[in-house]
Motif scaffolding. Sequence first.
Motif, PDB file in Angstrom:
ATOM      1  N   ILE A   1      -3.179 -17.585 -61.805  1.00 35.49           N
ATOM      2  CA  ILE A   1      -2.265 -16.506 -61.461  1.00 35.49           C
ATOM      3  C   ILE A   1      -2.305 -16.339 -59.937  1.00 35.49           C
ATOM      4  O   ILE A   1      -3.193 -16.860 -59.268  1.00 35.49           O
ATOM      5  N   GLY A   2      -1.330 -15.627 -59.413  1.00 33.78           N
ATOM      6  CA  GLY A   2      -1.285 -15.384 -57.978  1.00 33.78           C
ATOM      7  C   GLY A   2      -0.986 -13.938 -57.671  1.00 33.78           C
ATOM      8  O   GLY A   2      -0.585 -13.152 -58.550  1.00 33.78           O
ATOM      9  N   PHE A   3      -1.169 -13.573 -56.408  1.00 32.55           N
ATOM     10  CA  PHE A   3      -0.908 -12.214 -55.951  1.00 32.55           C
ATOM     11  C   PHE A   3      -0.427 -12.319 -54.515  1.00 32.55           C
ATOM     12  O   PHE A   3      -1.119 -12.871 -53.661  1.00 32.55           O
ATOM     13  N   THR A   4       0.772 -11.812 -54.237  1.00 30.41           N
ATOM     14  CA  THR A   4       1.315 -11.858 -52.888  1.00 30.41           C
ATOM     15  C   THR A   4       1.755 -10.459 -52.477  1.00 30.41           C
ATOM     16  O   THR A   4       2.268  -9.691 -53.292  1.00 30.41           O
ATOM     17  N   ALA A   5       1.498 -10.120 -51.200  1.00 36.41           N
ATOM     18  CA  ALA A   5       1.773  -8.759 -50.738  1.00 36.41           C
ATOM     19  C   ALA A   5       2.002  -8.756 -49.237  1.00 36.41           C
ATOM     20  O   ALA A   5       1.727  -9.738 -48.535  1.00 36.41           O
ATOM     21  N   GLU A   6       2.504  -7.619 -48.747  1.00 40.37           N
ATOM     22  CA  GLU A   6       2.812  -7.448 -47.328  1.00 40.37           C
ATOM     23  C   GLU A   6       1.753  -6.575 -46.667  1.00 40.37           C
ATOM     24  O   GLU A   6       1.291  -5.591 -47.247  1.00 40.37           O
ATOM     25  N   HIS A   7       1.388  -6.943 -45.456  1.00 39.38           N
ATOM     26  CA  HIS A   7       0.354  -6.214 -44.727  1.00 39.38           C
ATOM     27  C   HIS A   7       0.934  -4.994 -43.999  1.00 39.38           C
ATOM     28  O   HIS A   7       2.094  -5.004 -43.580  1.00 39.38           O
ATOM     29  N   ASP A   8       0.105  -3.991 -43.836  1.00 38.65           N
ATOM     30  CA  ASP A   8       0.376  -2.955 -42.854  1.00 38.65           C
ATOM     31  C   ASP A   8       0.085  -3.514 -41.463  1.00 38.65           C
ATOM     32  O   ASP A   8      -0.589  -4.537 -41.314  1.00 38.65           O
ATOM     33  N   ASP A   9       0.577  -2.837 -40.444  1.00 40.87           N
ATOM     34  CA  ASP A   9       0.265  -3.118 -39.034  1.00 40.87           C
ATOM     35  C   ASP A   9       0.903  -4.396 -38.502  1.00 40.87           C
ATOM     36  O   ASP A   9       1.336  -4.433 -37.358  1.00 40.87           O
ATOM     37  N   THR A  10       0.894  -5.466 -39.279  1.00 45.25           N
ATOM     38  CA  THR A  10       1.452  -6.729 -38.796  1.00 45.25           C
ATOM     39  C   THR A  10       2.630  -7.137 -39.663  1.00 45.25           C
ATOM     40  O   THR A  10       2.684  -6.817 -40.848  1.00 45.25           O
ATOM     41  N   ASP A  11       3.576  -7.845 -39.059  1.00 45.61           N
ATOM     42  CA  ASP A  11       4.736  -8.325 -39.810  1.00 45.61           C
ATOM     43  C   ASP A  11       4.355  -9.622 -40.512  1.00 45.61           C
ATOM     44  O   ASP A  11       4.754 -10.718 -40.117  1.00 45.61           O
TER      45      ASP A  11
ATOM     46  N   ALA B   1     -12.813 -21.204 -39.215  1.00 43.50           N
ATOM     47  CA  ALA B   1     -11.978 -22.392 -39.025  1.00 43.50           C
ATOM     48  C   ALA B   1     -11.329 -22.292 -37.654  1.00 43.50           C
ATOM     49  O   ALA B   1     -10.547 -21.363 -37.407  1.00 43.50           O
ATOM     50  N   ASP B   2     -11.681 -23.218 -36.764  1.00 41.02           N
ATOM     51  CA  ASP B   2     -11.165 -23.215 -35.391  1.00 41.02           C
ATOM     52  C   ASP B   2     -11.283 -21.847 -34.740  1.00 41.02           C
ATOM     53  O   ASP B   2     -10.364 -21.359 -34.075  1.00 41.02           O
ATOM     54  N   GLY B   3     -12.419 -21.189 -34.954  1.00 41.43           N
ATOM     55  CA  GLY B   3     -12.711 -19.924 -34.295  1.00 41.43           C
ATOM     56  C   GLY B   3     -12.263 -18.688 -35.038  1.00 41.43           C
ATOM     57  O   GLY B   3     -12.621 -17.570 -34.648  1.00 41.43           O
ATOM     58  N   THR B   4     -11.480 -18.819 -36.109  1.00 35.35           N
ATOM     59  CA  THR B   4     -11.064 -17.675 -36.913  1.00 35.35           C
ATOM     60  C   THR B   4     -12.035 -17.501 -38.071  1.00 35.35           C
ATOM     61  O   THR B   4     -12.217 -18.424 -38.869  1.00 35.35           O
ATOM     62  N   GLU B   5     -12.672 -16.350 -38.159  1.00 31.59           N
ATOM     63  CA  GLU B   5     -13.605 -16.102 -39.252  1.00 31.59           C
ATOM     64  C   GLU B   5     -12.827 -15.926 -40.553  1.00 31.59           C
ATOM     65  O   GLU B   5     -11.999 -15.028 -40.687  1.00 31.59           O
TER      66      GLU B   5
ATOM     67  N   HIS C   1     -16.905 -10.466 -48.204  1.00 33.08           N
ATOM     68  CA  HIS C   1     -16.032  -9.548 -47.471  1.00 33.08           C
ATOM     69  C   HIS C   1     -16.502  -9.535 -46.023  1.00 33.08           C
ATOM     70  O   HIS C   1     -17.696  -9.471 -45.776  1.00 33.08           O
ATOM     71  N   PRO C   2     -15.580  -9.571 -45.081  1.00 36.99           N
ATOM     72  CA  PRO C   2     -14.136  -9.709 -45.255  1.00 36.99           C
ATOM     73  C   PRO C   2     -13.733 -11.127 -45.647  1.00 36.99           C
ATOM     74  O   PRO C   2     -14.436 -12.090 -45.353  1.00 36.99           O
ATOM     75  N   LEU C   3     -12.585 -11.208 -46.284  1.00 33.02           N
ATOM     76  CA  LEU C   3     -11.925 -12.471 -46.622  1.00 33.02           C
ATOM     77  C   LEU C   3     -10.603 -12.469 -45.868  1.00 33.02           C
ATOM     78  O   LEU C   3      -9.843 -11.499 -45.952  1.00 33.02           O
ATOM     79  N   ARG C   4     -10.334 -13.559 -45.128  1.00 30.86           N
ATOM     80  CA  ARG C   4      -9.154 -13.594 -44.263  1.00 30.86           C
ATOM     81  C   ARG C   4      -8.383 -14.895 -44.445  1.00 30.86           C
ATOM     82  O   ARG C   4      -8.926 -15.911 -44.877  1.00 30.86           O
ATOM     83  N   THR C   5      -7.103 -14.844 -44.051  1.00 34.65           N
ATOM     84  CA  THR C   5      -6.267 -16.037 -44.011  1.00 34.65           C
ATOM     85  C   THR C   5      -6.582 -16.843 -42.752  1.00 34.65           C
ATOM     86  O   THR C   5      -7.347 -16.404 -41.882  1.00 34.65           O
ATOM     87  N   LEU C   6      -5.954 -17.996 -42.625  1.00 35.01           N
ATOM     88  CA  LEU C   6      -6.177 -18.832 -41.447  1.00 35.01           C
ATOM     89  C   LEU C   6      -5.729 -18.164 -40.156  1.00 35.01           C
ATOM     90  O   LEU C   6      -6.246 -18.480 -39.077  1.00 35.01           O
ATOM     91  N   THR C   7      -4.772 -17.248 -40.238  1.00 36.01           N
ATOM     92  CA  THR C   7      -4.341 -16.535 -39.039  1.00 36.01           C
ATOM     93  C   THR C   7      -5.108 -15.236 -38.841  1.00 36.01           C
ATOM     94  O   THR C   7      -4.813 -14.478 -37.913  1.00 36.01           O
ATOM     95  N   GLY C   8      -6.071 -14.978 -39.700  1.00 35.31           N
ATOM     96  CA  GLY C   8      -6.932 -13.814 -39.525  1.00 35.31           C
ATOM     97  C   GLY C   8      -6.511 -12.553 -40.240  1.00 35.31           C
ATOM     98  O   GLY C   8      -7.135 -11.502 -40.050  1.00 35.31           O
ATOM     99  N   ASN C   9      -5.494 -12.632 -41.090  1.00 32.17           N
ATOM    100  CA  ASN C   9      -5.077 -11.433 -41.819  1.00 32.17           C
ATOM    101  C   ASN C   9      -6.065 -11.122 -42.944  1.00 32.17           C
ATOM    102  O   ASN C   9      -6.422 -11.998 -43.724  1.00 32.17           O
ATOM    103  N   PRO C  10      -6.496  -9.867 -43.068  1.00 31.80           N
ATOM    104  CA  PRO C  10      -7.487  -9.506 -44.089  1.00 31.80           C
ATOM    105  C   PRO C  10      -6.867  -9.424 -45.477  1.00 31.80           C
ATOM    106  O   PRO C  10      -5.794  -8.840 -45.662  1.00 31.80           O
TER     107      PRO C  10
END
Length: 314
Positions: free
Chosen positions: A225-235, A19-23, A44-53
């Motif tokens: 159901i949902g699942f939300t979590a915080e990434h390593d490396d990025t805020d 999407a707009d260059g982000t895989e 895999h990989p599956l990423r968000t619109l900002t590229g977070n895995p």
Amino acid sequence: MTARLSTVHALGDRVTVSADGTELLSYVYRPDPEPFEAPKPYIHPLRTLTGNPVSGYRPHDHRWHKGLQMTASHLSGQNFWGGVSYLGPEEEYQHVPERVGSMRHDGFSAVTADDERVGLSSNLTWIAHSGAEWASERRGVAVHSVDTEAGAYAMDWSIHLSNVRADGEPLRFGSPTTAGRDMAGYTGLQWRGPRDFTGGQVLTPSGPAGDEDTMGTSAADAEWIGFTAEHDDTDARSTLLFAHAPENLGPDAVHASHWFVRSRPIPTAAFSWAFFEEFELPHGESFAYRYRVVVADGAWDHERAAAYLKGLQW
């Protein structure tokens, strides 16, 4: 606002969607060759619109967990999940290679793409370890509803499975729980999260919940159901939502579905179609399910999740 979707075949073994260059994802249809891992197509990989895995691949605790994949942990004595097989309360998990099957990608019947939707339609064959062809599958994967303001997009996964066993026997679908292990009903479409999602927050329509509160919940009582979590490396934080299509919960569904979900010791969720009880698919007959996975940037709560899902059409 929406982002423009695009797709490309890469290396002769996968289709990537951007999407707009982000895989956003890779659908790998020529799977890893290790027989013990029950080779099968996966995302895999599956990423968000900002590229977070937001998917994990071959983690050291379960090498056969690969992003988002269709599985069947117990199927007429075969294991289409991969890895060790649960043999019952006395023998528990054992290394039984002759139980592990595979899924063969037979080709795409259609690959469609425009700015707003990418669709993959494919044919697969489920093959027992002996080489016998047991099931024929028509699969659909569609990426759509990219919403840059919400920071989210949707992916639909459909399966139409037919029993084609040459011996005329039924296919019996089960899980470790139907084989005697308490609250381990994993089977069906399964997501494995990245390592940094361990300990994430599970969401339900009624609010945040613990693993033990959600495990084994009927999809009739919680259609998502949902699942939300915080990434390593990025805020950053990310959220995934898993939802059943309406017909999965109706009287025509081949079997009632339940949720399998854990945040510890591993982050995973599955649309279990045989959590507590086995079901049979007679020779020559078929069943179908449709599922939705929403991938979003940010830490969503259950109210935002419910409102967003309500706004999407099936």
